[in-house]
Design a protein around this motif. Structure first.
Motif, PDB file in Angstrom:
ATOM      1  N   ILE A  33      -2.636  -7.989  24.413  1.00 39.29           N
ATOM      2  CA  ILE A  33      -2.783  -9.297  25.048  1.00 39.29           C
ATOM      3  C   ILE A  33      -2.830  -9.185  26.567  1.00 39.29           C
ATOM      4  O   ILE A  33      -3.561  -9.918  27.233  1.00 39.29           O
ATOM      5  CB  ILE A  33      -1.637 -10.232  24.609  1.00 39.29           C
ATOM      6  CG1 ILE A  33      -1.625 -10.369  23.087  1.00 39.29           C
ATOM      7  CG2 ILE A  33      -1.789 -11.593  25.261  1.00 39.29           C
ATOM      8  CD1 ILE A  33      -2.950 -10.804  22.492  1.00 39.29           C
ATOM      9  N   THR A  34      -2.089  -8.239  27.128  1.00 36.81           N
ATOM     10  CA  THR A  34      -2.130  -8.025  28.577  1.00 36.81           C
ATOM     11  C   THR A  34      -3.511  -7.556  29.016  1.00 36.81           C
ATOM     12  O   THR A  34      -4.050  -8.013  30.031  1.00 36.81           O
ATOM     13  CB  THR A  34      -1.078  -6.992  29.001  1.00 36.81           C
ATOM     14  OG1 THR A  34       0.233  -7.480  28.667  1.00 36.81           O
ATOM     15  CG2 THR A  34      -1.143  -6.725  30.500  1.00 36.81           C
ATOM     16  N   GLY A  37      -5.966 -10.463  28.786  1.00 33.75           N
ATOM     17  CA  GLY A  37      -5.715 -11.398  29.874  1.00 33.75           C
ATOM     18  C   GLY A  37      -6.227 -10.882  31.206  1.00 33.75           C
ATOM     19  O   GLY A  37      -6.787 -11.651  32.016  1.00 33.75           O
ATOM     20  N   ARG A  38      -6.058  -9.587  31.446  1.00 29.80           N
ATOM     21  CA  ARG A  38      -6.519  -8.994  32.707  1.00 29.80           C
ATOM     22  C   ARG A  38      -8.048  -9.072  32.813  1.00 29.80           C
ATOM     23  O   ARG A  38      -8.597  -9.410  33.865  1.00 29.80           O
ATOM     24  CB  ARG A  38      -6.053  -7.549  32.803  1.00 29.80           C
ATOM     25  CG  ARG A  38      -6.383  -6.891  34.139  1.00 29.80           C
ATOM     26  CD  ARG A  38      -5.916  -5.453  34.183  1.00 29.80           C
ATOM     27  NE  ARG A  38      -4.460  -5.358  34.016  1.00 29.80           N
ATOM     28  CZ  ARG A  38      -3.866  -4.744  32.997  1.00 29.80           C
ATOM     29  NH1 ARG A  38      -4.589  -4.170  32.051  1.00 29.80           N
ATOM     30  NH2 ARG A  38      -2.549  -4.694  32.934  1.00 29.80           N
ATOM     31  N   LYS A  41      -9.058 -12.666  33.615  1.00 28.31           N
ATOM     32  CA  LYS A  41      -8.812 -13.018  35.009  1.00 28.31           C
ATOM     33  C   LYS A  41      -9.855 -12.402  35.937  1.00 28.31           C
ATOM     34  O   LYS A  41     -10.378 -13.069  36.844  1.00 28.31           O
ATOM     35  CB  LYS A  41      -7.411 -12.563  35.423  1.00 28.31           C
ATOM     36  CG  LYS A  41      -7.060 -12.922  36.866  1.00 28.31           C
ATOM     37  CD  LYS A  41      -5.648 -12.467  37.213  1.00 28.31           C
ATOM     38  CE  LYS A  41      -5.313 -12.842  38.656  1.00 28.31           C
ATOM     39  NZ  LYS A  41      -3.940 -12.381  39.014  1.00 28.31           N
ATOM     40  N   LYS A  67      -0.964 -18.394  31.754  1.00 27.36           N
ATOM     41  CA  LYS A  67      -0.155 -17.686  30.756  1.00 27.36           C
ATOM     42  C   LYS A  67      -1.002 -16.706  29.945  1.00 27.36           C
ATOM     43  O   LYS A  67      -0.566 -15.594  29.636  1.00 27.36           O
ATOM     44  CB  LYS A  67       0.533 -18.686  29.836  1.00 27.36           C
ATOM     45  CG  LYS A  67       1.715 -19.389  30.486  1.00 27.36           C
ATOM     46  CD  LYS A  67       2.559 -20.138  29.470  1.00 27.36           C
ATOM     47  CE  LYS A  67       3.824 -20.677  30.124  1.00 27.36           C
ATOM     48  NZ  LYS A  67       4.738 -21.309  29.161  1.00 27.36           N
ATOM     49  N   ILE A  68      -2.202 -17.128  29.595  1.00 25.58           N
ATOM     50  CA  ILE A  68      -3.083 -16.227  28.838  1.00 25.58           C
ATOM     51  C   ILE A  68      -3.499 -15.054  29.708  1.00 25.58           C
ATOM     52  O   ILE A  68      -3.480 -13.896  29.263  1.00 25.58           O
ATOM     53  CB  ILE A  68      -4.312 -16.999  28.318  1.00 25.58           C
ATOM     54  CG1 ILE A  68      -3.878 -18.025  27.254  1.00 25.58           C
ATOM     55  CG2 ILE A  68      -5.343 -16.033  27.726  1.00 25.58           C
ATOM     56  CD1 ILE A  68      -4.995 -18.926  26.769  1.00 25.58           C
ATOM     57  N   GLU A  69      -3.862 -15.320  30.946  1.00 28.88           N
ATOM     58  CA  GLU A  69      -4.277 -14.245  31.848  1.00 28.88           C
ATOM     59  C   GLU A  69      -3.122 -13.302  32.156  1.00 28.88           C
ATOM     60  O   GLU A  69      -3.328 -12.105  32.386  1.00 28.88           O
ATOM     61  CB  GLU A  69      -4.818 -14.833  33.150  1.00 28.88           C
ATOM     62  CG  GLU A  69      -6.150 -15.549  32.983  1.00 28.88           C
ATOM     63  CD  GLU A  69      -6.706 -16.056  34.302  1.00 28.88           C
ATOM     64  OE1 GLU A  69      -7.887 -16.435  34.331  1.00 28.88           O
ATOM     65  OE2 GLU A  69      -5.961 -16.065  35.307  1.00 28.88           O
ATOM     66  N   GLY A  71      -0.854 -12.376  30.091  1.00 32.01           N
ATOM     67  CA  GLY A  71      -0.417 -11.663  28.900  1.00 32.01           C
ATOM     68  C   GLY A  71       0.831 -12.238  28.269  1.00 32.01           C
ATOM     69  O   GLY A  71       1.538 -11.554  27.538  1.00 32.01           O
ATOM     70  N   PRO A  75      -4.261 -15.818  23.019  1.00 35.15           N
ATOM     71  CA  PRO A  75      -5.358 -16.799  22.988  1.00 35.15           C
ATOM     72  C   PRO A  75      -5.920 -16.986  21.585  1.00 35.15           C
ATOM     73  O   PRO A  75      -5.893 -16.068  20.766  1.00 35.15           O
ATOM     74  CB  PRO A  75      -6.405 -16.177  23.909  1.00 35.15           C
ATOM     75  CG  PRO A  75      -6.171 -14.706  23.790  1.00 35.15           C
ATOM     76  CD  PRO A  75      -4.677 -14.545  23.628  1.00 35.15           C
TER      77      PRO A  75
END
Length: 292
Positions: A33-34, A37-38, A41, A67-69, A71, A75
């Motif tokens: 997820i991180t 998200g990265r 972004k 929050k999603i970006e 991590g 999503p």
């Protein structure tokens, strides 16, 4: 204005967005997820869009985007598809769903689903509920929603989705041999109301008629049996190994020691011997349906 912008309407915020919080103890989930998200972004910033602007276009609140970006939030597929369209990612963000969907459920559920997906034989005895592998979405929602203290709507939907994902075991080819023993009392409990209850019984009949499934009912008026301590699950794999779980003596912990497995197999075998045979069990469920 694009179709996405026109359809944004009310922005989805923390309270109503059925995405999921990331479990900090789930290392693999956090990494996936991180990374997603990265990438999101970087593409948003490369497109020159602020988080608030991007959120309005895809229909999500600014806080949810952050929050999603960051991590911290898993999503949904629809979010990734909209983000891909808005940012012109050429399908790369949409494709991230293949990784996200593997970690969207709690770690313990994923581990159980992975084991069930490998097993050639699955045996389940449930004492107080209808086995999760057999539950309809509405029945699962009613049962999980009855917990005290109550789960949040977000957590309920996550657990329902995780429970349903495990049911892909019925679609495997070659199909595993699956045995269920269910107590009579949960079959009579009209969780979610009469319609939900009827749909659940119809689901049991549907699954119980599969040629690789044996479904048995334990009548309430039977003699005491070794399952009174709680649920039992036994999984056997192609290489001859096995793993089991049981409430009571084993406290629900997975066991693979041959001596402990023999105890579980003895208990489960005794339970199956005391329950109604599969044909009589299906007839019993049909009679319950006829009582409404």
């Amino acid at each position: 204005m694009t179709a996405v912008e026109a359809g944004a309407g009310r922005l989805k915020e923390e309270a109503d967005e059925p995405g999921w919080e990331v479990d900090p103890d789930d290392e693999w989930g956090v990494a996936v997820i991180t990374t997603v998200g990265r990438q999101l972004k970087l593409r948003r910033e490369a497109a020159g869009m602020r988080a608030a602007e991007f959120g309005r276009v895809v229909g999500y609140g600014e806080d949810m985007v952050y929050k999603i970006e960051g991590g911290k939030r898993i999503p949904r597929q629809e979010f990734l598809d909209k983000a891909d369209e808005v940012l012109g990612a050429g399908g790369l963000l949409s494709a991230a769903w293949e990784d996200v969907k593997k970690v969207r459920y709690p770690k313990t559920v994923r581990q159980l689903g992975k084991l069930e997906g490998k097993a050639v034989e699955i045996g389940v005895y449930e004492c107080n509920i209808i086995a999760g592998l057999l539950q309809t979405p509405d029945h699962a929602r009613a049962v999980i929603g009855a917990a005290q203290p109550p789960y949040s709507p977000d957590d309920i939907e996550r657990m329902v989705a995780a429970r349903l994902a495990r049911q892909s075991v019925f679609e495997r080819d070659p199909a595993p041999s699956i045995h269920f023993v269910l107590e009579e009392a949960p079959l009579r409990r009209r969780a979610g109301g009469t319609m939900v209850w009827r749909q659940q019984l119809e689901r049991l009949l549907e699954i119980g008629r599969l040629n690789n499934v044996w479904l048995q009912v334990m009548p309430t008026d039977t003699e005491p049996h070794p399952g009174l301590d709680g649920r039992i699950e036994l999984l056997k794999f192609p290489d001859g190994t096995a793993v089991g779980r049981s409430d009571g003596k084993f406290n629900g912990r997975p066991v693979s020691d041959p001596r402990q497995l023999r105890i579980l197999e003895l208990r489960y075998g005794t339970i199956r011997a005391q329950a109604l045979p599969p044909r009589e069990s299906l007839a019993f469920i049909e009679e319950l349906l006829g009582e409404t």
